[in-house]
Write an enzyme that holds these catalytic residues in place. Structure first.
Site, PDB file in Angstrom:
ATOM      1  N   GLU A 111       5.491  -7.406   6.467  1.00  0.00           N
ATOM      2  CA  GLU A 111       4.885  -6.382   7.417  1.00  0.00           C
ATOM      3  C   GLU A 111       6.134  -6.055   8.574  1.00  0.00           C
ATOM      4  O   GLU A 111       6.135  -5.208   8.957  1.00  0.00           O
ATOM      5  CB  GLU A 111       3.515  -6.558   8.001  1.00  0.00           C
ATOM      6  CG  GLU A 111       2.290  -6.856   7.046  1.00  0.00           C
ATOM      7  CD  GLU A 111       2.182  -5.769   6.094  1.00  0.00           C
ATOM      8  OE1 GLU A 111       2.646  -4.436   6.535  1.00  0.00           O
ATOM      9  OE2 GLU A 111       1.824  -5.983   5.023  1.00  0.00           O
ATOM     10  N   LEU A 119       0.751  -1.404   0.137  1.00  0.00           N
ATOM     11  CA  LEU A 119       0.055   0.115   0.069  1.00  0.00           C
ATOM     12  C   LEU A 119       0.750   1.273  -0.033  1.00  0.00           C
ATOM     13  O   LEU A 119       0.291   2.326  -0.407  1.00  0.00           O
ATOM     14  CB  LEU A 119      -0.983  -0.107   1.331  1.00  0.00           C
ATOM     15  CG  LEU A 119      -2.109  -1.160   1.325  1.00  0.00           C
ATOM     16  CD1 LEU A 119      -2.866  -1.073   2.400  1.00  0.00           C
ATOM     17  CD2 LEU A 119      -2.959  -0.822   0.062  1.00  0.00           C
TER      18      LEU A 119
HETATM   19 ZN    ZN Z   1       3.771  -3.011   2.779  1.00  0.00          ZN
END
Ligand code: ZN
Length: 170
Positions: free
Chosen positions: A134, A92
């Protein structure tokens, strides 16, 4: 609940090394709910606190098709890694780009859940890849760091150009 602003590459704040969460309290649970809302709205399958400019070791993920398998990992620590898997990763914080990245196929990870309970999870495939991606964010690392410098620079220049054009239109 609130949708938070997601930092985009090459924002230098994405390079921050996050610090451990000391206390799992209601304030943190508000942040967790906001992270989920922001991730689902984007839409994405994972989001680290680093990406919304909060530098605590905390991430959320949901790789299910029906968006009904949410995980929150507080102070995650990978205990074991095994095997190799190559997937097309996106992020993102690097909108619109997907590139092959090699990760461990199976992982065992220890973390605290939203109640502060210690959990050990063994997982594989997409969830394992997403958790590794992450955790990289919490260490200031992005998936484009696994690409060649030329490719990373090309993505950076395109994103900067798109942002300049968006600024002109707005
Ligand atoms: Zn990422």
């Amino acid at each position: 609940m609130a949708i938070l602003k997601i930092l985009e590459f090459p924002d230098p704040r994405l390079r921050t090394h996050a610090t451990p969460v000391a206390v799992v309290d209601d304030g943190l649970r508000v942040l967790i709910d906001d992270l989920f809302e922001t991730m689902y709205a984007a839409p994405g399958i994972g989001l680290a606190a680093t990406q919304v400019d909060v530098h605590k070791r905390l991430l959320v993920t949901d790789v299910s098709v029906d968006k009904d398998a949410p995980y929150v990992l507080i102070n995650p620590e990978i205990l074991e890694k095994d095997g190799v898997i190559v997937t097309d990763e996106g992020c993102l914080s690097v909108p619109g780009y997907y590139e092959e990245v090699e990760r461990a196929e199976h992982i065992k990870v220890r973390f605290l859940d939203r109640d502060g309970a210690e959990i050990e999870l063994e997982t594989e495939g997409l969830l394992a890849v997403c958790i590794q991606h992450e955790i990289d964010h919490l260490n200031g690392r992005l998936f484009v760091d696994y690409l060649s410098e030329a490719k990373r620079l090309r993505i950076r220049k395109k994103l900067e150009k798109e942002r300049r054009q968006a600024a002109v239109v707005a």
